[in-house]
Design a protein around this motif. Structure first.
Motif, mmCIF file in Angstrom:
data_model
loop_
_atom_site.group_PDB
_atom_site.id
_atom_site.type_symbol
_atom_site.label_atom_id
_atom_site.label_comp_id
_atom_site.label_asym_id
_atom_site.label_seq_id
_atom_site.Cartn_x
_atom_site.Cartn_y
_atom_site.Cartn_z
ATOM 1 N N SER A 9 0.857 -1.149 -0.035
ATOM 2 C CA SER A 9 -0.103 -0.011 -0.124
ATOM 3 C C SER A 9 0.627 1.264 0.029
ATOM 4 C CB SER A 9 -1.003 0.140 1.131
ATOM 5 O OG SER A 9 -1.791 -0.887 1.011
ATOM 6 N N THR A 10 1.989 1.257 0.651
ATOM 7 C CA THR A 10 2.675 2.411 0.920
ATOM 8 C C THR A 10 3.551 2.623 -0.519
ATOM 9 O OG1 THR A 10 3.442 1.815 2.985
ATOM 10 C CG2 THR A 10 4.965 3.244 1.865
ATOM 11 N N LEU A 11 3.876 1.503 -1.224
ATOM 12 C CA LEU A 11 4.504 2.001 -2.735
ATOM 13 C C LEU A 11 3.410 2.311 -3.819
ATOM 14 C CD1 LEU A 11 6.813 -1.479 -3.094
ATOM 15 C CD2 LEU A 11 7.238 0.939 -2.128
ATOM 16 N N PHE A 12 2.196 1.670 -3.465
ATOM 17 C CA PHE A 12 1.195 2.244 -4.313
ATOM 18 C C PHE A 12 0.621 3.660 -4.238
ATOM 19 C CE2 PHE A 12 -3.460 2.600 -5.124
ATOM 20 C CZ PHE A 12 -3.492 2.214 -6.788
ATOM 21 N N LEU A 13 0.443 3.914 -2.999
ATOM 22 C CA LEU A 13 0.051 5.601 -2.743
ATOM 23 C C LEU A 13 1.129 6.383 -3.080
ATOM 24 C CD1 LEU A 13 -1.781 4.913 0.674
ATOM 25 C CD2 LEU A 13 -2.666 5.611 -1.743
ATOM 26 N N SER A 14 2.646 6.150 -2.843
ATOM 27 C CA SER A 14 3.577 7.071 -3.128
ATOM 28 C C SER A 14 3.602 7.473 -4.349
ATOM 29 C CB SER A 14 4.835 6.237 -2.588
ATOM 30 O OG SER A 14 6.070 7.156 -2.920
ATOM 31 N N GLY A 15 3.822 6.568 -5.421
ATOM 32 C CA GLY A 15 4.215 6.616 -6.902
ATOM 33 C C GLY A 15 5.305 6.903 -7.130
ATOM 34 N N LYS A 16 6.399 7.093 -6.127
ATOM 35 C CA LYS A 16 7.756 7.102 -6.428
ATOM 36 C C LYS A 16 8.328 6.301 -5.442
ATOM 37 C CE LYS A 16 7.804 11.092 -3.135
ATOM 38 N NZ LYS A 16 7.933 12.266 -2.682
ATOM 39 N N PRO A 17 9.938 6.214 -5.689
ATOM 40 C CA PRO A 17 10.807 5.429 -4.842
ATOM 41 C C PRO A 17 10.544 5.756 -3.282
ATOM 42 C CG PRO A 17 11.861 6.221 -6.663
ATOM 43 C CD PRO A 17 10.874 6.804 -6.850
ATOM 44 N N VAL A 18 10.667 4.802 -2.327
ATOM 45 C CA VAL A 18 10.444 4.811 -1.147
ATOM 46 C C VAL A 18 11.413 4.127 -0.432
ATOM 47 C CG1 VAL A 18 8.884 4.288 0.880
ATOM 48 C CG2 VAL A 18 7.880 4.754 -1.059
ATOM 49 N N SER A 19 12.179 5.155 0.371
ATOM 50 C CA SER A 19 13.344 4.670 1.091
ATOM 51 C C SER A 19 13.173 3.406 2.031
ATOM 52 C CB SER A 19 14.256 5.705 1.470
ATOM 53 O OG SER A 19 13.528 6.357 2.823
ATOM 54 N N ILE A 20 14.271 2.932 2.434
ATOM 55 C CA ILE A 20 14.344 1.838 3.326
ATOM 56 C C ILE A 20 14.286 2.659 4.665
ATOM 57 C CG2 ILE A 20 16.669 1.818 3.872
ATOM 58 C CD1 ILE A 20 14.589 -1.086 4.047
ATOM 59 N N LYS A 21 14.557 3.756 4.984
ATOM 60 C CA LYS A 21 14.496 4.695 6.135
ATOM 61 C C LYS A 21 12.922 4.878 6.487
ATOM 62 C CE LYS A 21 15.692 9.100 7.983
ATOM 63 N NZ LYS A 21 16.314 10.393 7.626
ATOM 64 N N THR A 22 12.040 5.255 5.417
ATOM 65 C CA THR A 22 10.614 5.196 5.659
ATOM 66 C C THR A 22 10.006 4.055 6.111
ATOM 67 O OG1 THR A 22 10.598 6.668 3.742
ATOM 68 C CG2 THR A 22 8.483 5.820 4.409
ATOM 69 N N PHE A 23 10.447 2.877 5.494
ATOM 70 C CA PHE A 23 9.968 1.605 5.916
ATOM 71 C C PHE A 23 10.221 1.220 7.595
ATOM 72 C CE2 PHE A 23 9.395 0.878 1.459
ATOM 73 C CZ PHE A 23 8.043 0.888 1.451
ATOM 74 N N ARG A 24 11.449 1.557 7.712
ATOM 75 C CA ARG A 24 12.067 1.594 9.256
ATOM 76 C C ARG A 24 11.084 2.186 10.192
ATOM 77 N NH1 ARG A 24 17.929 1.558 7.380
ATOM 78 N NH2 ARG A 24 18.343 -0.641 7.107
ATOM 79 N N GLN A 25 10.502 3.272 9.845
ATOM 80 C CA GLN A 25 9.794 3.980 10.814
ATOM 81 C C GLN A 25 8.465 3.527 10.990
ATOM 82 O OE1 GLN A 25 9.620 7.889 8.499
ATOM 83 N NE2 GLN A 25 11.579 8.390 9.560
ATOM 84 N N ILE A 26 7.753 2.671 9.926
ATOM 85 C CA ILE A 26 6.629 1.925 9.883
ATOM 86 C C ILE A 26 6.259 0.563 10.185
ATOM 87 C CG2 ILE A 26 5.382 3.903 8.624
ATOM 88 C CD1 ILE A 26 5.687 2.220 6.152
ATOM 89 N N MET A 27 7.577 -0.191 10.056
ATOM 90 C CA MET A 27 7.541 -1.454 10.356
ATOM 91 C C MET A 27 8.673 -1.945 11.256
ATOM 92 S SD MET A 27 7.709 -2.687 6.324
ATOM 93 C CE MET A 27 6.111 -2.839 5.516
ATOM 94 N N ASP A 28 8.656 -3.036 11.612
ATOM 95 C CA ASP A 28 9.612 -3.684 12.561
ATOM 96 C C ASP A 28 11.087 -3.642 11.746
ATOM 97 O OD1 ASP A 28 11.305 -4.915 14.061
ATOM 98 O OD2 ASP A 28 10.348 -6.892 14.158
ATOM 99 N N PRO A 29 12.001 -2.914 12.192
ATOM 100 C CA PRO A 29 13.351 -2.767 11.713
ATOM 101 C C PRO A 29 14.326 -3.801 11.564
ATOM 102 C CG PRO A 29 13.523 -1.417 13.754
ATOM 103 C CD PRO A 29 12.029 -2.045 13.656
ATOM 104 N N VAL A 30 13.924 -5.047 12.353
ATOM 105 C CA VAL A 30 14.883 -6.315 12.556
ATOM 106 C C VAL A 30 14.762 -6.947 11.241
ATOM 107 C CG1 VAL A 30 15.355 -8.181 13.648
ATOM 108 C CG2 VAL A 30 14.730 -6.311 15.169
#
Length: 170
Positions: A9-30
């Motif tokens: 959903s994040t990728l679909f809504l963004s429409g542009k590249p999403v960094s790993i840093k963004t995913f670390r903020q919303i998902m378990d970083p391990v």
């Protein structure tokens, strides 16, 4: 929340590249990068006309190349069209960065002022400072938009001179 659904959903809504840093903020970083690769492999195996690619140091959902050709007729070309001179200047900057305008013009053998301005306006290059020489000329380098346009994750994916020569032969 199902992490895989959140990723898609994040990728679909963004429409542009999403960094790993963004995913670390919303998902378990391990072990996140390995999980994202698994999610990408699964999604791409579905063959639904969309793909997830790793580009510009991020992740992006794009239409599949096979579907894209059919969609161009309906929606038109979405990408920038770059002239041969613009591509040549961009290649010089990509391989020699950081580089000054004078150095670009020495390599190309022609004035490149308008092309550099055009590349700055389009966001393919940026100014990163000044060279520590008399006159303190501006230094240029490529941006994430450059990586995204050419489908590269980072500059190390640029073809080497030998690979480029082999491509030219074919």
């Amino acid at each position: 929340m199902d992490e895989k659904k959140l990723f898609y959903s994040t990728l679909f809504l963004s429409g542009k590249p999403v960094s790993i840093k963004t995913f670390r903020q919303i998902m378990d970083p391990v072990n996140l990068e390995n999980r994202l690769i698994d999610y990408i492999d699964y999604f791409n195996s579905l063959d639904i006309g969309l793909k997830i690619r790793i580009v510009a140091n991020g992740y992006q959902m794009v239409s599949d190349e096979n579907v894209y050709e059919s969609l161009v007729e309906v929606f038109g070309e979405k990408g920038e069209t770059l002239t041969r001179a613009t591509l040549e200047t961009l290649a010089v900057i990509a391989y020699k960065q950081p580089i000054t305008k004078t150095e670009i013009e020495e390599i190309r053998g022609v004035n490149s002022s308008s092309i550099i301005k055009n590349l700055l306006d389009k966001g393919f290059i940026k100014i990163i400072g000044r060279k520590d020489v008399p006159g303190k000329p501006l230094l240029y380098c490529t941006t994430n938009k450059f990586l995204e346009y050419f489908g590269l994750n980072n500059l190390s994916e640029l073809p080497t001179f030998r690979e480029w020569q082999e491509l030219k032969k074919n």
